[in-house]
Design an enzyme around this catalytic site. Structure first.
Site, PDB file in Angstrom:
ATOM      1  N   GLY A 223      98.353  47.714 129.803  1.00  0.00           N
ATOM      2  CA  GLY A 223      97.788  47.665 128.460  1.00  0.00           C
ATOM      3  C   GLY A 223      98.891  47.599 127.433  1.00  0.00           C
ATOM      4  N   SER A 224      98.598  48.016 126.229  1.00  0.00           N
ATOM      5  CA  SER A 224      99.576  47.937 125.139  1.00  0.00           C
ATOM      6  C   SER A 224     100.652  49.008 125.292  1.00  0.00           C
ATOM      7  CB  SER A 224      98.879  48.113 123.793  1.00  0.00           C
ATOM      8  OG  SER A 224      98.426  49.452 123.640  1.00  0.00           O
ATOM      9  N   THR A 225     101.787  48.776 124.658  1.00  0.00           N
ATOM     10  CA  THR A 225     102.867  49.758 124.684  1.00  0.00           C
ATOM     11  C   THR A 225     102.418  51.067 124.041  1.00  0.00           C
ATOM     12  OG1 THR A 225     104.520  48.000 124.581  1.00  0.00           O
ATOM     13  CG2 THR A 225     105.233  50.207 123.948  1.00  0.00           C
ATOM     14  N   ALA A 226     101.691  50.987 122.935  1.00  0.00           N
ATOM     15  CA  ALA A 226     101.237  52.198 122.242  1.00  0.00           C
ATOM     16  C   ALA A 226     100.331  53.037 123.135  1.00  0.00           C
ATOM     17  CB  ALA A 226     100.516  51.819 120.957  1.00  0.00           C
ATOM     18  N   GLY A 228     100.186  52.877 126.399  1.00  0.00           N
ATOM     19  CA  GLY A 228     100.997  53.320 127.527  1.00  0.00           C
ATOM     20  C   GLY A 228     101.741  54.602 127.229  1.00  0.00           C
ATOM     21  N   GLU A 245     102.773  48.686 132.865  1.00  0.00           N
ATOM     22  CA  GLU A 245     102.999  47.287 132.495  1.00  0.00           C
ATOM     23  C   GLU A 245     102.393  47.109 131.119  1.00  0.00           C
ATOM     24  OE1 GLU A 245     102.337  43.957 131.341  1.00  0.00           O
ATOM     25  OE2 GLU A 245     101.011  43.517 133.019  1.00  0.00           O
ATOM     26  N   CYS A 279      99.859  38.550 129.251  1.00  0.00           N
ATOM     27  CA  CYS A 279     101.046  39.357 128.963  1.00  0.00           C
ATOM     28  C   CYS A 279     102.330  38.625 129.312  1.00  0.00           C
ATOM     29  CB  CYS A 279     100.969  40.694 129.687  1.00  0.00           C
ATOM     30  SG  CYS A 279     100.686  40.559 131.460  1.00  0.00           S
TER      31      CYS A 279
END
Length: 495
Positions: A223-226, A228, A245, A279
């Site tokens: 998913g998104s970095t935030a 994660g 990831e 991605c």
């Protein structure tokens, strides 16, 4: 509309939600919002199931995975229809995702024994009386949190490798694609009727948070970095290890000796497939100045032949439309030019292909993940400049290089986990290659041998075969023995 009610084991979840088709706005299904209590109960059931599943051994698990793969083939129309309904994918995009998922199921089931069987290790001269081995044991229960953009392929890259390694799985699909997640668990239950080896929980962020806090033995998140970072913080409470990831801002490099036609075709497919919601999609291109004009002409011509709603589907989530629009607007406001698409490319569901040039490197369209059918093209004096700029973001997932003579050399210099040379995104289709990134793209690997080992713990076993002529592990060592050890050390390591 299909109503999918809670299972008997999750009947406590009384609140429900629906998934919707982004192409038509019609509901696809209704699903339970599983609470923290539901999630913890599901994990407890998985812990018991994991012991049984592990006891089947590699042969037993491989047979069940092969049966599951056959169900995929026989029911592919049903699964593809679900993927298209919940994501809006084109038929071509859905079929490709389906085929790649099958490849991973087949590879993991076939290779798990060879990769994870016990290994003998050298004990060394001082411990020559010992037999040294390493075993790869299942972790237990794996929590998988999946994305909406590839609701089948991406989670399968964790689920099937975890299962092949002997673990049970609890899967939390995206709230946008719960029907696909439920289909996976339902069909697996048909080939493993004895115990709930693979279960699905559905809901929103709190359900995923509950899974991260549930004392599963590992979390595999995409998913998104935030998000994660939030999952990582929740998992830290119990020191639960993770694979993350978290997306990318993938570059494509085009050297002076590249096949321009092939590089242009790879650019538009890598940028626009799945509506750019990939991605590892191509979002930035750096082109040698000697072929820049020719390359731009070809990309522009090819892009004008691609149409949203025909060659790819809508944006799956409404907020993604806003992000794409913001990135395009910012790029244009900073002096960029749209050769195709542009400010009017975004409508209420679809985004038309957008090709941008002359965009500054500090623009959001270059630095932040767009996740839409847009691409920036930048002229560079040489590949050293291309490498510097390609490595100039906080992401490090995938990349591509087009060069007849220096492809692999340039690939090695890119700060990414994966690179394809003279082809777009090919590493994702090779099941034996590990998949994952670095920096804000995350850490850990799925797929391949590394992906199987991610879902095991390495256990070292040293077994004494005979009494040692020189024993170091005793209080009865004499000065004479220590002197002999000193002599051996100088002989072994002092020269």
């Amino acid at each position: 509309m299909t109503t999918v009610g809670p299972r008997p084991e999750t009947a406590a979840a009384s609140e429900t939600f629906s998934s919707w088709s982004p192409a038509t706005g019609t509901p696809v299904g209704t699903f339970p919002v599983h609470t923290a209590a539901d999630v913890h109960a599901t994990v407890e059931r998985a812990q018991d199931a994991a012991q049984w599943w592990s006891s089947l051994g590699f042969t037993g698990r491989s047979e069940r995975l092969a049966q599951w793969r056959k169900l995929f083939v026989h029911r592919q129309a049903q699964l593809i229809d679900l993927m298209r309904a919940e994501t809006g994918k084109s038929l071509a995009d859905a079929r490709l995702e389906f085929v790649l998922a099958l490849e991973h199921i087949a590879w993991a089931g076939k290779h798990a024994r060879k990769v994870l069987r016990p290994q003998r290790r050298r004990a060394g001269l001082l411990m020559a009386n010992q037999a040294a081995t390493v075993e790869f044991q299942p972790l237990g229960v794996i929590g998988v949190i999946g994305p909406w953009n590839y609701p089948l392929l991406t989670p399968i890259g964790s689920i099937v490798y975890a299962l092949a390694a002997g673990n049970a799985v609890v899967f939390k699909p995206s709230e946008h694609t719960p029907a696909v997640g439920r289909w996976l668990a339902d069909t697996f239950a048909e080939v493993a009727t004895e115990h709930p080896v693979f279960q699905t929980v559905t809901g929103f962020g709190p359900t995923g948070d509950a899974l991260a806090r549930s004392r599963v033995d590992k979390i595999a998140f995409t998913g998104s970095t935030a998000t994660g970072k939030k999952i990582m913080a929740a998992a830290a409470e119990a020191l639960t290890p993770l694979i993350i990831e978290a997306g990318g801002k993938d570059p494509l490099l085009v050297d002076a000796d590249a096949d321009v036609n092939a590089a242009a075709e790879a650019t538009i497919w890598g940028a626009f497939t799945n509506a750019g919601q990939t991605c590892i999609g191509i979002e930035r291109v750096y082109v040698h100045e000697q072929i820049y004009d020719e390359f731009v002409r070809k990309v522009t011509s090819l892009s004008r032949q691609i149409h949203a709603g025909e060659d790819y589907g809508p944006m799956t989530t409404p907020n993604q439309l806003d992000i794409v629009s913001t990135h395009i607007t910012d790029a244009l406001s900073q002096g960029g030019t749209a050769l195709v698409g542009g400010a009017d490319a975004v409508n209420d569901r679809y985004v038309q292909p957008t090709v941008l040039i002359d965009v500054p490197e500090d623009a959001t369209a270059v630095q932040e993940e767009t996740f839409g059918p847009t691409v920036t093209i930048t002229k560079v004096a040489d590949m050293d400049e291309a490498i510097r700029k390609a490595n100039g973001t906080r992401y490090g997932l995938g990349a591509a290089v087009f060069s007849r003579a220096r492809g692999v050399e340039l690939a090695r210099r890119l700060r990414t986990g994966m690179v394809s040379v003279n082809a777009p995104l090919s590493f994702a289709a090779i099941a034996s290659l590990p998949y994952g990134g670095m920096g804000d793209s995350g850490f850990g690997r799925i797929h391949g041998e590394e992906g199987l080992r991610e879902f095991t713990r390495a256990k070292s076993i040293a077994r004494q075969r005979f009494a040692a002529p020189i024993s170091l592990t005793t209080f009865q060592r004499s000065p004479r023995l220590d002197a002999r050890v000193d002599a051996i050390i100088k002989l072994l390591y002092g020269r």
